[in-house]
Design an enzyme around this catalytic site. Structure first.
Site, PDB file in Angstrom:
ATOM      1  N   LEU A   1      -1.883  -7.983  13.491  1.00  0.00           N
ATOM      2  CA  LEU A   1      -0.829  -7.885  12.484  1.00  0.00           C
ATOM      3  C   LEU A   1      -1.461  -7.026  11.411  1.00  0.00           C
ATOM      4  CD1 LEU A   1       2.022  -8.958  11.918  1.00  0.00           C
ATOM      5  CD2 LEU A   1       0.988 -10.879  10.698  1.00  0.00           C
ATOM      6  N   ASP A   2      -0.911  -5.836  11.168  1.00  0.00           N
ATOM      7  CA  ASP A   2      -1.648  -4.883  10.342  1.00  0.00           C
ATOM      8  C   ASP A   2      -1.906  -5.394   8.927  1.00  0.00           C
ATOM      9  OD1 ASP A   2       0.415  -3.811   8.431  1.00  0.00           O
ATOM     10  OD2 ASP A   2       1.392  -3.170  10.275  1.00  0.00           O
ATOM     11  N   LYS A   3      -2.852  -4.773   8.270  1.00  0.00           N
ATOM     12  CA  LYS A   3      -3.364  -5.241   6.984  1.00  0.00           C
ATOM     13  C   LYS A   3      -2.265  -5.369   5.932  1.00  0.00           C
ATOM     14  CE  LYS A   3      -7.033  -4.210   3.634  1.00  0.00           C
ATOM     15  NZ  LYS A   3      -8.153  -3.280   3.308  1.00  0.00           N
ATOM     16  N   ALA A   4      -1.287  -4.474   5.976  1.00  0.00           N
ATOM     17  CA  ALA A   4      -0.226  -4.471   4.975  1.00  0.00           C
ATOM     18  C   ALA A   4       0.885  -5.467   5.276  1.00  0.00           C
ATOM     19  CB  ALA A   4       0.366  -3.065   4.849  1.00  0.00           C
ATOM     20  N   SER A   5       0.788  -6.162   6.433  1.00  0.00           N
ATOM     21  CA  SER A   5       1.821  -7.115   6.831  1.00  0.00           C
ATOM     22  C   SER A   5       1.321  -8.545   6.692  1.00  0.00           C
ATOM     23  CB  SER A   5       2.239  -6.857   8.281  1.00  0.00           C
ATOM     24  OG  SER A   5       2.715  -5.535   8.448  1.00  0.00           O
TER      25      SER A   5
END
Length: 273
Positions: free
Chosen positions: A104-108
């Site tokens: 789950l990408d860093k910005a999510s």
């Protein structure tokens, strides 16, 4: 006996050391030995073999596996590399060695599974298994009906077209989307292609598990949830070949496209590089 042997990556995965995919990387990097000899891909081992990673003895575990549902905050990296700042392992600080299933990408933010069961990681991550993941997404400008339709029907990104998916508008700037594939930064790229920028993205469900813990907290999956999860993923293939496109026999009566793998001798004739 042959029936008592198992592939080395499966053996390592079942110890809880890492996932099978990560085990393959370790084997490829010549960091794994079996009975003192450097292991090769495809090596099979038994309980009597001595398996070491970077010189450390790895043994099968027979204790109860760990399955956590974690609500990841923005800014946390889904990596087991402890040298990475704000990595998910240090953030959770669980008393046993665990690793995330997927990313789950860093910005999510939102739901991600953490486990020490390398076998279940392999099943869930297979792209062809069509496991649902549900998200709520906020964008930077008003959502239109055309945007919802185009998102649902497939968007060209990363040299492919995304699978059709369920998309529903929630408010002026927010929509819900259910994916069955996991391309890199897929929702952000899809939205960008259609002229929108994602300002917030939250995963709220993976297969049968819905997000129900506060941000930054985790809980153990219940026995009932684990049983249902295993039932739902049981038909899933565990092989690398399952993630490759299948060759379909030509059908003269239809316009269906025939997919071939990179190893097929016809590949370059179809535009392969």
């Amino acid at each position: 006996m042959e029936e008592n042997l198992k592939r080395l990556n499966k053996f390592i995965g079942e110890t809880g050391y890492c996932s099978r995919r990560e085990a393959d990387k370790l084997i490829d990097e010549k960091r794994v030995t079996v009975n003192g000899s450097v292991a090769e891909m495809g090596t099979k081992v038994s309980q009597d073999d001595e398996v070491r990673i970077d010189g450390k003895l790895i043994v099968e575990k027979h204790e109860k596996m760990v399955y956590l549902a974690f609500n990841k905050p923005v800014g946390i990296e889904c990596t087991t590399n402890l040298e990475v700042k704000n990595n998910i392992v240090d953030y959770i600080n669980y008393p046993k060695r665990i690793f995330p299933i997927g990313r789950l990408d860093k910005a999510s933010e939102g739901l991600i599974f953490m486990t020490n069961d390398g076998d279940i990681v392999n099943k869930i991550l297979r792209a062809r298994n069509n496991h649902e993941k549900e998200y709520t997404v906020t964008v930077n400008k008003p959502i239109t009906e055309r945007f919802i339709q185009r998102m649902g029907n497939g968007v060209p990104i990363l040299d492919t077209v995304t699978k059709k998916c369920k998309v529903e508008q929630i408010s002026k700037y927010t929509f819900k989307i259910i994916l069955t594939q996991g391309l890199n930064r897929q929702i952000r790229r899809m939205s960008e292609y259609l002229g929108y920028e994602v300002t917030a993205l939250k995963r709220i469900r993976i297969i049968n598990i819905s997000l129900d813990v506060p941000l930054g907290r985790y809980r153990d999956l219940t026995d009932a949830e684990i049983k249902e999860l295993n039932t739902l993923i049981e038909p899933s293939s565990k092989t690398e070949e399952a993630s490759l496109p299948k060759v379909e026999a030509p059908n003269k009566s239809s316009n269906r496209r025939t997919f071939i793998s990179k190893n097929d001798p016809r590949f370059k004739k179809r535009g392969g590089q």
